[in-house]
Design an enzyme around this catalytic site. Structure first.
Site, PDB file in Angstrom:
ATOM      1  N   CYS A   1       0.822  -1.211   0.000  1.00 56.73           N
ATOM      2  CA  CYS A   1       0.000   0.000   0.000  1.00 56.73           C
ATOM      3  C   CYS A   1       0.858   1.265   0.000  1.00 56.73           C
ATOM      4  CB  CYS A   1      -0.922  -0.004   1.204  1.00 56.73           C
ATOM      5  SG  CYS A   1      -0.049  -0.403   2.732  1.00 56.73           S
TER       6      CYS A   1
ATOM      7  N   HIS B   1      -2.165   5.501   6.341  1.00 60.93           N
ATOM      8  CA  HIS B   1      -0.784   5.917   6.586  1.00 60.93           C
ATOM      9  C   HIS B   1      -0.669   7.381   6.127  1.00 60.93           C
ATOM     10  CE1 HIS B   1       0.217   1.611   6.790  1.00 60.93           C
ATOM     11  NE2 HIS B   1      -0.153   1.440   5.543  1.00 60.93           N
TER      12      HIS B   1
HETATM   13  N1  LIG Z   1      -3.894  -5.006   5.435  1.00 61.36           N
HETATM   14  C1  LIG Z   1      -3.253  -4.097   4.731  1.00 61.36           C
HETATM   15  O1  LIG Z   1      -3.329  -2.928   5.071  1.00 61.36           O
HETATM   16  C2  LIG Z   1      -2.445  -4.462   3.546  1.00 61.36           C
HETATM   17  C3  LIG Z   1      -1.993  -5.736   3.328  1.00 61.36           C
HETATM   18  N2  LIG Z   1      -1.230  -6.014   2.246  1.00 61.36           N
HETATM   19  C4  LIG Z   1      -0.704  -7.338   2.014  1.00 61.36           C
HETATM   20  O2  LIG Z   1      -1.796  -8.176   1.602  1.00 61.36           O
HETATM   21  C5  LIG Z   1      -1.572  -9.518   2.066  1.00 61.36           C
HETATM   22  C6  LIG Z   1      -2.770  -9.943   2.881  1.00 61.36           C
HETATM   23  O3  LIG Z   1      -2.890  -9.082   4.002  1.00 61.36           O
HETATM   24  P1  LIG Z   1      -4.257  -8.899   4.774  1.00 61.36           P
HETATM   25  O4  LIG Z   1      -5.393  -8.957   3.837  1.00 61.36           O
HETATM   26  O5  LIG Z   1      -4.077  -7.710   5.621  1.00 61.36           O
HETATM   27  O6  LIG Z   1      -4.250 -10.183   5.689  1.00 61.36           O
HETATM   28  P2  LIG Z   1      -5.479 -10.775   6.521  1.00 61.36           P
HETATM   29  O7  LIG Z   1      -4.872 -11.504   7.653  1.00 61.36           O
HETATM   30  O8  LIG Z   1      -6.498  -9.737   6.789  1.00 61.36           O
HETATM   31  O9  LIG Z   1      -6.136 -11.822   5.516  1.00 61.36           O
HETATM   32  C7  LIG Z   1      -5.477 -12.977   5.118  1.00 61.36           C
HETATM   33  C8  LIG Z   1      -6.496 -14.058   4.864  1.00 61.36           C
HETATM   34  O10 LIG Z   1      -5.840 -15.225   4.407  1.00 61.36           O
HETATM   35  C9  LIG Z   1      -6.426 -16.362   5.048  1.00 61.36           C
HETATM   36  N3  LIG Z   1      -5.397 -17.408   5.059  1.00 61.36           N
HETATM   37  C10 LIG Z   1      -4.404 -17.586   5.936  1.00 61.36           C
HETATM   38  N4  LIG Z   1      -3.655 -18.648   5.585  1.00 61.36           N
HETATM   39  C11 LIG Z   1      -4.203 -19.158   4.462  1.00 61.36           C
HETATM   40  C12 LIG Z   1      -3.903 -20.248   3.626  1.00 61.36           C
HETATM   41  N5  LIG Z   1      -2.857 -21.044   3.867  1.00 61.36           N
HETATM   42  N6  LIG Z   1      -4.676 -20.472   2.539  1.00 61.36           N
HETATM   43  C13 LIG Z   1      -5.743 -19.673   2.284  1.00 61.36           C
HETATM   44  N7  LIG Z   1      -6.078 -18.618   3.053  1.00 61.36           N
HETATM   45  C14 LIG Z   1      -5.312 -18.361   4.120  1.00 61.36           C
HETATM   46  C15 LIG Z   1      -6.843 -15.864   6.401  1.00 61.36           C
HETATM   47  O11 LIG Z   1      -7.915 -16.647   6.888  1.00 61.36           O
HETATM   48  C16 LIG Z   1      -7.290 -14.468   6.094  1.00 61.36           C
HETATM   49  O12 LIG Z   1      -8.648 -14.459   5.722  1.00 61.36           O
HETATM   50  C17 LIG Z   1      -0.239  -9.473   2.827  1.00 61.36           C
HETATM   51  O13 LIG Z   1       0.795  -9.777   1.918  1.00 61.36           O
HETATM   52  C18 LIG Z   1      -0.142  -8.014   3.254  1.00 61.36           C
HETATM   53  O14 LIG Z   1       1.185  -7.588   3.481  1.00 61.36           O
HETATM   54  C19 LIG Z   1      -0.963  -5.063   1.286  1.00 61.36           C
HETATM   55  C20 LIG Z   1      -1.429  -3.807   1.432  1.00 61.36           C
HETATM   56  C21 LIG Z   1      -2.151  -3.385   2.598  1.00 61.36           C
HETATM   57  O1  LIG Z   2       1.746  -3.112   3.040  1.00 64.30           O
HETATM   58  C1  LIG Z   2       1.509  -2.440   4.031  1.00 64.30           C
HETATM   59  O2  LIG Z   2       2.358  -1.593   4.624  1.00 64.30           O
HETATM   60  P1  LIG Z   2       3.885  -1.342   4.215  1.00 64.30           P
HETATM   61  O3  LIG Z   2       3.879  -0.747   2.845  1.00 64.30           O
HETATM   62  O4  LIG Z   2       4.372  -0.358   5.222  1.00 64.30           O
HETATM   63  O5  LIG Z   2       4.610  -2.667   4.273  1.00 64.30           O
HETATM   64  C2  LIG Z   2       0.236  -2.661   4.724  1.00 64.30           C
HETATM   65  O6  LIG Z   2      -0.205  -1.504   5.364  1.00 64.30           O
HETATM   66  C3  LIG Z   2       0.408  -3.777   5.659  1.00 64.30           C
HETATM   67  O7  LIG Z   2       1.338  -3.363   6.594  1.00 64.30           O
HETATM   68  P2  LIG Z   2       1.604  -4.222   7.873  1.00 64.30           P
HETATM   69  O8  LIG Z   2       2.703  -5.180   7.521  1.00 64.30           O
HETATM   70  O9  LIG Z   2       2.024  -3.203   8.877  1.00 64.30           O
HETATM   71  O10 LIG Z   2       0.313  -4.930   8.236  1.00 64.30           O
END
Ligand SMILES: NC(=O)C1=CN([C@@H]2O[C@H](COP(=O)(O)OP(=O)(O)OC[C@H]3O[C@@H](n4cnc5c(N)ncnc54)[C@H](O)[C@@H]3O)[C@@H](O)[C@H]2O)C=CC1
Ligand SMILES: O=C(OP(=O)(O)O)[C@H](O)COP(=O)(O)O
Length: 340
Positions: free
Chosen positions: A140, A220
């Site tokens: 992000c 952020h």
């Molecule tokens: N949350 C944020 O602000 C941001 C996250 N990201 C990236 O996006 C990715 C996902 O992050 P989030 O959505 O925040 O995580 P999250 O924890 O909210 O969601 C991840 C999902 O994957 C599922 N999961 C876990 N292990 C699994 C498996 N083995 N197979 C299938 N599903 C599985 C979980 O049940 C959960 O629903 C990460 O790489 C993160 O760094 C990127 C930009 C922003």
């Molecule tokens: O991709 C993100 O942040 P980043 O660009 O600071 O790594 C998302 O906000 C997830 O960050 P987190 O690793 O603090 O959950």
């Protein structure tokens, strides 16, 4: 229709699923969860076939009244392309599954660049995604940096960038993370990963980034300074921002000076989940100092900005031949999204 599976229906995955469903040239063939949860219920209500990573847990879902379509492996077979939105580090382990079934895959910024060997940002390198099997949408924060730095580079040339990311402590629905009462240097070392990450998309940019975490959940905030190659022109920069479909301009008269103000605005706009898919540049902060130094503040909604980028990345990899501008316009129009 491009058949899309979302592996990992969490913060990012559920938003990507909704954005994909809104596109005229894409459909969701399945989403995945590991255990019964509120999000699993929502997947059912949205009509997304729900697959599970560990099929031995099927009875747990069924006893909770949640219908299961099958295993993640079956979901992958039904898809043309998989968006992997599992937690950082898990996605890399899924690569062999995608290879096994010969499927295209897109990872998120929590994975290293090497997981795909190609990192994506819609407004920077859309065409380079064409014909690829694997891609990674940068994080992000890096997405926010890519958009504005590319814009400044196109206008005046960017000599170097120095930027600080004030990062939210946890996502709004996450009660496990902090800090609750601290400003945490994250990392304490310099540079943070964001500069090198940006260089996976824009390798020619000289950039050093620093990052810290504060006790907030929504967005952020970036403090950006760019040294320009040519004399800067504030009016030109503002005009380019106004014309950029993924960068919004927060005008002074709105009185918005904070992420709290932006959250209220997004909510009042009726945006789903109060999502701000655009970077939010504060107009009054945009300043040129000593002719060639550009300064600005921008807020980045961590849960949202990468969502539209994932949709474009899907289209670049799996869709008909189309330009970046056409894809961005189609993605945004389908979401009724017009940058503020
Ligand atoms: N949350 C944020 O602000 C941001 C996250 N990201 C990236 O996006 C990715 C996902 O992050 P989030 O959505 O925040 O995580 P999250 O924890 O909210 O969601 C991840 C999902 O994957 C599922 N999961 C876990 N292990 C699994 C498996 N083995 N197979 C299938 N599903 C599985 C979980 O049940 C959960 O629903 C990460 O790489 C993160 O760094 C990127 C930009 C922003
Ligand atoms: O991709 C993100 O942040 P980043 O660009 O600071 O790594 C998302 O906000 C997830 O960050 P987190 O690793 O603090 O959950």
């Amino acid at each position: 229709m491009i058949k899309v599976a979302v592996n990992g229906y969490g913060t990012i995955g559920k938003r990507v699923a909704d954005a994909v469903s809104a596109q005229p040239d894409m459909e969701i063939v399945g989403v995945s969860k590991t255990r019964p949860s509120a999000e699993a219920v929502i997947a059912g209500k949205r009509g997304y076939p729900l697959y599970i990573a560990d099929i031995s847990k099927k009875a747990d879902f069924e006893s909770a009244g949640i219908a299961i379509a099958g295993s993640v492996e079956e979901m992958i077979q039904a898809a043309d392309i998989v968006v992997d939105a599992t937690p950082g580090g898990i996605g890399a382990k899924n690569r062999e599954l995608y290879e096994k079934y010969g499927k295209m895959a897109i990872w998120q910024g929590g994975e290293a660049h090497d997981v795909a060997g190609f990192s994506f940002s819609s407004s920077c390198n859309f065409d380079d995604a064409k014909g690829r099997t694997f891609a990674r949408v940068v994080s992000c924060n890096t997405t926010g940096l890519c958009r504005i730095i590319k814009l400044a580079d196109d206008a005046f040339g960017v000599e170097k960038v120095r930027a600080t990311m004030v990062r939210r402590g946890a996502d709004p629905g996450d009660s496990k993370r902090g800090p609750v009462d601290a400003i945490v240097l994250n990392p304490v070392t310099i540079p943070s990963h964001h500069g090198p990450d940006l260089q996976t998309v824009l390798p020619e940019i000289d950039i050093v980034t620093t990052a810290l975490v504060v006790p907030t959940t929504f967005m952020h905030m970036h403090i950006l300074q760019m040294d320009l190659k040519e004399t800067g022109d504030r009016d030109k920069i503002l005009e380019m921002i106004k014309n950029h479909s993924r960068i919004g301009l927060i005008k002074g008269f709105t009185g918005i000076k904070s992420t709290a103000g932006l959250k209220e605005y997004a909510s009042d706009l009726g945006r789903p989940r109060s999502d701000l898919w655009e970077s939010c540049v504060f107009e009054d902060s945009v300043s040129i100092v000593d002719d060639k130094e550009l300064y600005l503040f921008q807020a980045i909604h961590q849960e949202a900005d990468v969502v539209v980028e994932n949709v474009d990345c899907i289209r670049a990899m799996a869709g008909d031949d189309i330009t970046a501008a056409e894809s961005i316009a189609l993605t945004d129009r389908s979401l009724n999204f017009e940058a503020i």
